[in-house]
Design an enzyme around this catalytic site. Structure first.
Site, PDB file in Angstrom:
ATOM      1  CB  SER A 120       1.753  -5.315  -6.590  1.00  0.00           C
ATOM      2  OG  SER A 120       0.595  -5.626  -6.592  1.00  0.00           O
ATOM      3  CD  GLN A 121      -1.312  -0.181  -3.114  1.00  0.00           C
ATOM      4  OE1 GLN A 121      -2.467  -0.465  -3.299  1.00  0.00           O
ATOM      5  NE2 GLN A 121      -1.354   0.200  -2.156  1.00  0.00           N
TER       6      GLN A 121
END
Length: 303
Positions: A112-113
């Protein structure tokens, strides 16, 4: 002359009796050589911690026994909202000694991030030795969608007006605003984005050439995502696709950053170094615990 049960034999006679000696008297066969695997470094996403990756760690230990796996325990929970350049510096200081001890290279699994943090690391680290960079459901071309994360952070804002916050100096102090990409306000994005527009090479800066050269040191870029993610919007951002001004998704090969080869995507694809692994039926929080996903999209690249 040697003694054996009271019987005296010449040394050559021992050779004739070897097939009849108890096995314990024979030298042990050498243990089969077990291939050594490159170290694996795992970087978590927004509001995550190292505990989230216990299943992934278990899978790697089962299929690649002996692999040294480091799940970095930095910027956990709310600290993951810190500006991404600050996180890049912190994670960079953590991965540098691991790389230094692995002359044959390392693998990065970034969720993700964390996938954006890792991509920035590949850009700014002059001597990185990443063999496989595995981007696990990461908004590589940015995020433009209403999610539970946004509703918690900005309860009075919707995606259509969040640019007013994110494209301000105050907004850029939040990690999620560092990759907020509003396709209806492209000019504001290019001028205000202190992170994504820079690592994408969408805005000129003095380090652009060096960052591109560094990024191209990677051996392989593995992109993983899917239509049932539920958080990454559009989900094709995991594969460097994104909305145009009409919110029609343009795939990676149609993006300006690819056509200009601004940070090396086109070059990587030309040399066969990009692997795309779309998987349906997996929600955002399940990517790092789904065994089928691991066996299909991750395990083959952990050499």
């Amino acid at each position: 002359m040697l003694g054996l049960g009271g019987l005296r034999l010449p040394p050559a006679g021992i050779l004739l009796l070897l097939p009849f000696l108890p096995p314990l008297l024979l030298p042990a066969a050498p243990a089969p050589h077990r291939a050594s695997y490159k170290p694996v470094i795992v970087v978590h996403g927004l509001f995550d911690s190292s505990y989230s990756f216990r299943h992934l760690l278990e899978y790697i230990n089962e299929t690649h026994a002996g692999t040294v796996v480091t799940v970095l325990d930095l910027f956990d929970g709310r600290e993951s909202l810190r500006p991404l350049w600050e996180q890049v510096q912190g994670f960079g200081e953590a991965v540098a000694p691991i790389m230094a001890k692995a002359p044959e290279g390392v693998h990065l699994i970034c969720y993700s991030q964390g996938g954006l943090v890792c991509r920035a690391l590949l850009s700014v680290m002059d001597e990185h030795n990443v063999d496989s960079f595995i981007s696990l459901s990461s908004p590589q071309m940015g995020q433009y969608g209403d999610t539970d994360y946004l509703k918690w952070l900005f309860p009075t804002s919707m995606r259509s007006n969040l640019y007013r916050i994110c494209y301000s100096p105050w907004g850029q102090e939040f990690s999620i605003c560092n990759y907020w990409h509003d396709p209806h306000h492209d000019d504001l994005y290019l001028n205000a984005s202190s992170f994504l527009a820079l690592i994408n090479g969408e805005r000129d800066h003095p380090n652009a050439t060096a960052w591109r050269k560094n990024f191209l040191r990677v051996g392989r870029l593995v992109l993983i995502g899917g239509p049932d993610d539920g958080v990454i919007t559009p989900w094709q951002s995991s594969f460097f696709g994104f909305y145009d001004a009409n919110e029609t998704v343009l795939e990676m090969e149609e993006q300006a950053v690819y056509l200009r080869d601004s940070f090396g995507l086109k070059t990587l694809l030309a040399r066969g170094a990009i692997v795309r692994c779309p998987m349906a039926g997996i929600s955002h929080t399940a990517w790092h615990s789904n065994r089928t996903l691991y066996e299909t999209c991750i395990e083959p690249w952990l050499s």
